[in-house]
Design an enzyme around this catalytic site. Structure first.
Site, short mmCIF file in Angstrom:
data_model
loop_
_atom_site.label_atom_id
_atom_site.label_comp_id
_atom_site.label_asym_id
_atom_site.label_seq_id
_atom_site.Cartn_x
_atom_site.Cartn_y
_atom_site.Cartn_z
CB SER A 209 7.15 -11.55 -17.91
OG SER A 209 7.55 -10.82 -16.77
CE LYS B 219 -1.15 -11.28 -8.26
NZ LYS B 219 -0.22 -11.30 -9.41
CD GLU C 208 -2.82 -11.34 -11.40
OE1 GLU C 208 -1.90 -11.69 -12.12
OE2 GLU C 208 -2.83 -10.25 -10.80
C1 5RP Z 1 -0.54 -9.05 -13.30
C2 5RP Z 1 0.32 -9.22 -12.12
C3 5RP Z 1 1.65 -9.83 -12.36
O1 5RP Z 1 1.72 -11.03 -11.66
C4 5RP Z 1 2.69 -8.86 -11.90
O2 5RP Z 1 2.54 -7.65 -12.61
C5 5RP Z 1 4.12 -9.41 -12.10
O3 5RP Z 1 4.39 -9.52 -13.47
P1 5RP Z 1 5.82 -9.90 -14.01
O4 5RP Z 1 6.10 -11.30 -13.57
O5 5RP Z 1 5.71 -9.74 -15.51
O6 5RP Z 1 6.83 -8.94 -13.43
O7 5RP Z 1 -0.03 -8.92 -11.01
O8 5RP Z 1 -1.71 -8.36 -13.00
#
Ligand code: 5RP
Length: 234
Positions: free
Chosen positions: A33, A101, A110
């Protein structure tokens, strides 16, 4: 209706990261997000003509969909020989810039994209900062489906408490963009993230885990100070 403070922090930090993108560059587009705001603002800068000749490498279907929505041209790793900058979120960040992550189950792609970037910029709200990884968030591990049972046992043997991630608004487990499953593991302490990252990745059937050690270059933190949003960098 007023926006909640976490949303404001995410927007501000996303915008700050988007402002660091330069024309004529290849950008890794992260997932989540917070990064979604960065993708939106990069698209706005492109549409206004402030930014020209950029191309994105998405880290997930989500990033791909958002990039298309905001008019960012996309490429693949087969067509390029470098990535100038990657922008991505995180679930936890420690003082050494190590990360957990995978909250969006996208950590495998990622890690590929973020590790290749000349500069990896992490965008988080202040709630993601921890003294020690594993304090607030379970460690995501992507596993091929046929290996779920042995990998679960092996993660227990490493001292973790594993649980299969289940879908929301979808019956059954979360299936990743690669067609695999995710085990979230609670470790009481992660004293040596580098060692744990390689131990878990050495288990047969594990594709990748969410520990990112020594990958991040810059952490942008969205904060609210005296009621006003601001962005700090370390
Ligand atoms: C997805 C990730 C996201 O970058 C992580 O979960 C952070 O998400 P958000 O910005 O919605 O808090 O690693 O796999």
């Amino acid at each position: 209706m007023t926006k909640d403070l976490v949303t404001v922090m995410k927007q501000e930090v996303g915008k700050a990261a988007a402002n660091l993108v330069k024309s004529n560059s290849i950008i890794g587009l992260g997932t989540g997000s917070t990064t979604a705001y960065a993708i939106e603002y990069i698209g706005e800068r492109l549409a206004s003509g402030e930014l020209t000749n950029i191309v994105g490498v998405p880290t997930s279907f989500q990033a791909e969909v958002l990039a298309k929505k905001y008019g960012i041209p996309l490429t693949t790793l087969d067509a390029i020989d470098h990535i100038d900058v990657a922008i991505d979120g995180a679930d936890e960040v420690d003082p050494q810039k190590n990360l957990i992550k995978g909250g969006g189950a996208a950590h495998t792609r990622e890690k590929v994209v973020d590790s290749l970037a000349d500069q990896f910029i992490v965008v988080v709200d202040a709630g993601k900062l921890v003294d020690q990884l594993g304090s607030t968030f379970l460690l995501p591990v992507e596993v091929i489906p046929m290996a779920i049972t042995p990998v679960t046992r092996q993660l227990e043997a490493l001292g973790g408490k594993p649980e299969l991630r289940m879908g929301i608004k979808k019956a059954g487990p979360v299936v990743t963009d690669q067609g695999n499953l995710v085990i979230d593991v609670k470790f009481d302490r992660i004293d040596n993230p580098e060692e744990l990252e390689s131990k878990i990745n050495n288990l047969p059937g594990v594709l990748e885990n969410g520990l990112f050690v020594g990958v991040a270059d810059v952490i942008l933190v969205g904060e609210i100070i005296d009621g006003k949003p601001s962005v700090r960098q370390f």
